[in-house]
Write a protein that holds these residues in place. Structure first.
Motif, PDB file in Angstrom:
ATOM      1  N   GLN A 179      41.879  51.767  32.272  1.00 30.11           N
ATOM      2  CA  GLN A 179      42.163  50.395  31.840  1.00 30.11           C
ATOM      3  C   GLN A 179      42.638  49.605  33.044  1.00 30.11           C
ATOM      4  O   GLN A 179      43.095  50.170  34.043  1.00 30.11           O
ATOM      5  N   TYR A 180      42.546  48.291  32.947  1.00 31.08           N
ATOM      6  CA  TYR A 180      43.099  47.459  34.008  1.00 31.08           C
ATOM      7  C   TYR A 180      43.679  46.173  33.431  1.00 31.08           C
ATOM      8  O   TYR A 180      43.611  45.114  34.028  1.00 31.08           O
ATOM      9  N   THR A 194      39.749  57.035  44.262  1.00 27.48           N
ATOM     10  CA  THR A 194      38.939  56.059  43.519  1.00 27.48           C
ATOM     11  C   THR A 194      38.689  54.822  44.361  1.00 27.48           C
ATOM     12  O   THR A 194      37.582  54.255  44.349  1.00 27.48           O
ATOM     13  N   TRP A 195      39.694  54.370  45.076  1.00 25.64           N
ATOM     14  CA  TRP A 195      39.555  53.174  45.919  1.00 25.64           C
ATOM     15  C   TRP A 195      38.535  53.397  47.035  1.00 25.64           C
ATOM     16  O   TRP A 195      37.864  52.455  47.460  1.00 25.64           O
ATOM     17  N   ALA A 254      32.388  53.483  42.974  1.00 29.36           N
ATOM     18  CA  ALA A 254      33.344  52.625  42.276  1.00 29.36           C
ATOM     19  C   ALA A 254      33.309  51.203  42.818  1.00 29.36           C
ATOM     20  O   ALA A 254      33.438  50.239  42.063  1.00 29.36           O
ATOM     21  N   HIS A 258      30.102  49.544  41.251  1.00 30.31           N
ATOM     22  CA  HIS A 258      29.903  49.450  39.809  1.00 30.31           C
ATOM     23  C   HIS A 258      31.128  48.965  39.034  1.00 30.31           C
ATOM     24  O   HIS A 258      30.997  48.654  37.847  1.00 30.31           O
ATOM     25  N   THR A 259      32.295  48.931  39.635  1.00 28.15           N
ATOM     26  CA  THR A 259      33.463  48.439  38.912  1.00 28.15           C
ATOM     27  C   THR A 259      33.630  46.945  39.160  1.00 28.15           C
ATOM     28  O   THR A 259      33.337  46.460  40.254  1.00 28.15           O
ATOM     29  N   PRO A 260      34.102  46.210  38.162  1.00 25.36           N
ATOM     30  CA  PRO A 260      34.290  44.759  38.350  1.00 25.36           C
ATOM     31  C   PRO A 260      35.425  44.472  39.315  1.00 25.36           C
ATOM     32  O   PRO A 260      36.300  45.319  39.566  1.00 25.36           O
ATOM     33  N   GLN A 308      39.175  45.016  38.229  1.00 30.21           N
ATOM     34  CA  GLN A 308      39.634  46.401  38.255  1.00 30.21           C
ATOM     35  C   GLN A 308      39.894  46.872  39.682  1.00 30.21           C
ATOM     36  O   GLN A 308      40.840  47.642  39.922  1.00 30.21           O
ATOM     37  N   GLN A 309      39.111  46.425  40.642  1.00 28.14           N
ATOM     38  CA  GLN A 309      39.384  46.778  42.037  1.00 28.14           C
ATOM     39  C   GLN A 309      40.704  46.180  42.511  1.00 28.14           C
ATOM     40  O   GLN A 309      41.461  46.820  43.251  1.00 28.14           O
ATOM     41  N   GLN A 362      26.457  44.115  37.753  1.00 30.86           N
ATOM     42  CA  GLN A 362      27.885  44.359  37.729  1.00 30.86           C
ATOM     43  C   GLN A 362      28.612  43.364  36.834  1.00 30.86           C
ATOM     44  O   GLN A 362      29.667  43.650  36.310  1.00 30.86           O
TER      45      GLN A 362
END
Length: 902
Positions: free
Chosen positions: A306-307, A341-342, A347, A350-352, A355-356, A797
């Motif tokens: 979650q973010y 993860t960072w 990541a 594909h992550t918004p 969230q980053q 994305q």
């Protein structure tokens, strides 16, 4: 049979028979005598009789009272005496049974009635009298006896679901106390009262349990009422656990007993409601070490899956892990996983972006709480993940992602490896970067909260410090005003310029020499500033050294702090390319795929080619091009005097001339040949020729996807500028093949450039040439666009989908059939999609109200002009030129759909 027990049964049976009579006095006396079994009279019954009445007969007797409720029955005695006695059995008897009977009677009523409203009002009195605390408290003592799981389940469902059940039954007649925003804060107050009773019992040496209260809390949070119930519960528990270890133990047990299915909702609400990590530590204790579910929620789900947590919530969560020595290993492990993860390239792709940002903030907060010794033990692993993440983010085509990588890299490298050289990047500060730096400069205080450490103050903060110094300057005395020079008129110095020791070069060759060999920085700057004007004023001299000059400008580096250096260099390169387009374009395109060039230089080449092509294709350029340069020293006096006397003469002629009619005041743009026609191939084909050949330091199909996206946009712009030229058809064919090769690229910026390129082909190549010369490429592109559902803005994305109308609009120009023979010119028609009226003009459909703008219909007879009005963003397209619409949509990153205009 026990005579005492038979006496209770006989008394209850007699009272039930008496309720059916119409004698109000007899009913009142019978009910009053029965209250002794509740212990509420002067002569209460024996404890055994009270227990039997509560356990065996009370619920049945309450149902009998509910069945007798009617307006006539209550009026048997005046002044509401009978109603008050009737209600006292519900308000003074066993709370759990009374609550269940009330809910059962309300839910069992068929529709709106007198009985339904009376029972709802009695339930409201039940809640206002604090009887809900008695319901919950009664279940806290059931652990020592044979507690009924069925009874607890019924109570749990009705206690938490009371607002929904009452709302469904009462509809618009529901009372205010039953609304969720009022009921759940009341339930939170009742839970605090129950916990107070539990603490008092523990101090008195009695055993009790809070399992049922934990179930109520968990079910309420699962229903989405964390803010209402925890907004009351957390502030009260924060104050009560301040100096009491017993209260802290009760809170720990309260959260531990929450069922696993509700643990996530409860912990999320507590993290959000807790004012800081110290309070959260008092409320949770070492729950994260004792419960696997709690550990998964706090260290995995809230951080990675979650973010939605805010920055204060992240500080509370990670600060809670750092406040106890037993929990700090979990914080170190969380930092390792966060950096892993960072640093993942998958990541990053594909992550918004939100969230980053969330993961980056969590990384910085972890670094703040961990000490140097803890970081030193895992230095190699942390640095490897950090460097991988920096590389992935610097390779991204999104500026916010690159800026995020720079900020985190600077802070994390300093904390993880303080002995090594610090990383420093140049980036523009924004609100996010300032927030990230503020998180990095904060340090945990002794009480567990975060306090801001020393940081470099902004430049604007130095201004107040200078005010005291200025105030120390002695002010002139009033007598000194007598000797002032204020009566003299000051000189006008607005046009003064700084005196330079070196004069600006007068010839192009002098500029080339100054830029390559001069050690005089003032002469170097003067040559750079004068170069553009000299190139336009001396085109013949420029063509002699055009390639050499382009090479110098392409490799030119800023040796001094020159204001606007990049703009001066780019404008000079554009001027050289416009003056000698064939040779300079050939040189620049060859250098684009050469070795030993940075990505910045390659993108500069693309920008220069686009701007030069735009200048060459501009109508009437020959008459205005020489004015772009700054005038030379010899022409300055005449240029300053000529407009003055000419304006005076024209004003005199205008005042003495009588005109009977005036034509149009404005003149159309001067017509002339398109200079880009003869050199378009030099700009276009070398760029598209070697895009699939990787070099040692340059791979368009690999990591250099940012340059690939810029290349796609540049090719589309060159294609668009080549409209009405003879080379447009082969350029369009080559560009469609380029698009076909990269149609499944993973970067959104590249895909957006490909869509822009396709639109440029459809705009620049005539429709008949598309169908005649490019049928295969056209069909392939059509199948690709019709099969894909790309998000035009942001790519895959962003999670958007491209409207099907956009694909239809792209191909409407090539597919638009003429009107049938029966639809003659001037015939009134009706659009089957929107119902709008129109006229058939020259074989095309024309909507009413826009007779000068025509558009074709599709094969199904639906006009595109009315079918997709939502894509025009409010622009009045009926009065705009298709080129203007294309520019607007390209600027807004919307798929151009202007091709259906005739």
């Amino acid at each position: 049979m026990d005579p005492a027990l038979s006496a209770v049964r006989l008394s209850v049976r007699e009272a039930v028979h008496t309720l059916s009579s119409e004698d109000g006095g007899r009913i009142f006396s019978t009910l009053g005598s029965l209250k002794r079994y509740l212990g509420q009279t002067e002569n209460p019954a024996l404890p055994g009789e009270q227990e039997e009445f509560a356990r065996v007969h009370f619920s049945a007797f309450l149902r009998c009272l509910v069945s007798k409720l009617s307006p006539d029955w209550l009026e048997l005695l005046p002044d509401g005496q009978l109603e008050e006695l009737w209600a006292s059995f519900f308000l003074e008897g066993p709370a759990d049974q009374a609550f269940l009977v009330l809910m059962e009677s309300i839910e069992g009523t068929a529709g709106p009635s007198f009985r339904l409203m009376k029972m709802a009002q009695l339930l409201a009195r039940f809640l206002s009298a604090g009887r809900m605390a008695a319901v919950l408290e009664g279940q806290c003592w059931q652990h020592t006896e044979s507690a009924s799981p069925l009874l607890q389940e019924m109570l749990l469902i009705r206690v938490v679901g009371l607002p929904d059940r009452l709302g469904n039954r009462l509809q618009r007649e529901s009372l205010a106390v039953f609304l969720p925003q009022n009921y759940f804060p009341l339930l939170g107050e009742e839970i605090v009262r129950v916990l107070q009773a539990v603490v008092d019992s523990l101090r008195g040496g009695l055993d009790c349990s809070v399992s049922f209260v934990s179930q109520v809390l968990g079910k309420a949070c699962v229903h989405g009422r964390q803010k209402e119930i925890l907004g009351v519960l957390v502030p009260r528990l924060t104050a009560l656990t301040q100096g009491s270890c017993l209260w802290q133990r009760v809170c720990w047990r309260l959260v531990e007993r929450v069922p696993d299915r509700a643990m996530e909702a409860v912990l999320t609400g507590l993290v959000e409601a807790a004012p800081g990590p110290e309070v959260l530590s008092r409320l949770l204790g070492n729950l994260v070490m004792n419960s696997r579910k709690a550990q998964f929620v706090l260290t995995q789900k809230l951080l990675f899956l979650q973010y939605r947590c805010t920055t204060p919530m992240l500080q509370s969560l990670l600060g809670y892990l750092a406040t106890d020595s037993q929990r700090r290993p979990l914080l170190v492990q969380a930092l390792k996983e966060l950096l892993e993860t960072w640093g993942s390239s998958s990541a990053v792709r594909h992550t918004p972006l939100p969230q980053q940002r969330y993961v980056s903030k969590a990384v910085l907060i972890c670094l703040v709480h961990l000490g140097d010794a803890e970081l030193h033990d895992s230095r190699d692993e942390l640095l490897a993940s950090l460097m991988a993440g920096v590389k992935c983010r610097l390779d991204s085509s999104l500026p916010p992602v690159r800026r995020l990588g720079m900020v985190v890299a600077e802070v994390a490298s300093t904390r993880i490896h303080p002995e090594g050289p610090p990383l420093r990047f140049q980036y523009e500060e924004d609100e996010l970067s300032r927030e990230m730096l503020a998180l990095a400069t904060s340090r945990p205080a002794a009480d567990g909260s975060l306090e801001t450490g020393p940081s470099v103050p902004p430049v604007a903060a130095d201004t107040p410090d200078k005010e005291p110094e200025e105030s120390d300057i002695p002010q002139p005395r009033p007598d000194s005003e007598l000797d002032s020079d204020d009566e003299f008129v000051p000189y006008d110095m607005s046009g003064d310029q700084e005196l330079k020791s070196s004069k600006a070069p007068m010839y192009v060759r002098d500029c080339v020499e100054a830029l390559t060999t001069s050690e005089n920085w003032e002469r170097w700057e003067a040559a750079l500033r004068a170069l553009e004007g000299l190139v336009f004023r001396s085109p013949a001299a420029t063509r002699e050294v055009s390639v050499e000059l382009a090479k110098v400008l392409l490799h030119l580096e800023e040796k001094t702090s020159v204001a606007g250096f990049e703009g001066l260099r780019q404008r000079a390169l554009v001027a050289v390319t416009v003056t000698d387009p064939a040779r300079v374009a050939k040189y620049l395109t060859s250098q684009f795929y050469a070795l030993n060039y940075s990505l910045r230089q390659r993108m500069d080449i693309l920008d220069v080619l686009t701007l030069a092509a735009q200048e060459l294709s501009r109508p009437g350029r020959l008459g205005r091009a020489p004015q772009r340069g700054s005038p030379g020293p010899a022409s300055q006096p005449s240029s300053a005097v000529a407009p003055a006397w000419r304006a005076v003469v024209e004003e005199r002629i205008r005042s003495k001339t009588r005109r009977f009619s005036k034509g149009s005041a404005g003149r159309g743009p001067a017509a002339g040949p398109n200079e880009f026609n003869s050199v378009a191939g030099y700009f276009f084909f070398p760029l598209i020729q070697h895009f699939d050949r990787p070099l040692v330091t340059f791979d368009l199909l690999g990591d250099d996807q940012l340059v690939l996206g810029r290349l796609a946009h540049t090719l589309g712009a060159l294609m668009y500028l080549a409209v009405n030229t003879t080379v447009a058809v082969p350029m369009g064919k080559a560009l469609l093949e380029f698009v076909w090769a990269l149609r499944f690229h993973g970067d959104a910026y590249v895909r957006r450039g490909l869509l822009s390129a396709v639109s440029s082909v459809l705009l620049s190549v005539p429709a008949e040439r598309l169908l005649a010369d490019l049928p295969d490429e056209l069909l392939e592109a059509r199948a690709w666009l019709a099969g894909e559902r790309w998000a035009v803005v942001g790519g895959r994305q962003a999670g958007g989908r491209c409207s099907p109308s956009s694909h239809e609009g792209l191909w409407s120009r090539a597919e638009a059939p003429e009107l049938s023979k029966t639809q003659s010119k001037g015939q009134r028609l009706s659009c089957p999609q929107c119902g709008g009226g129109g006229t058939a003009i020259r074989g095309h459909w024309s909507p009413t109200g826009a007779p000068q703008r025509r558009h074709p219909v599709m094969r199904d007879g639906v006009c595109l002009f009315w079918k997709i009005p939502n894509l025009w963003k409010g622009y009045k397209v009926s009065t705009m030129d298709p080129r203007q619409i294309h520019q607007i949509l390209a600027f807004c990153h919307i798929l151009p759909l202007t091709t259906f205009f005739s």
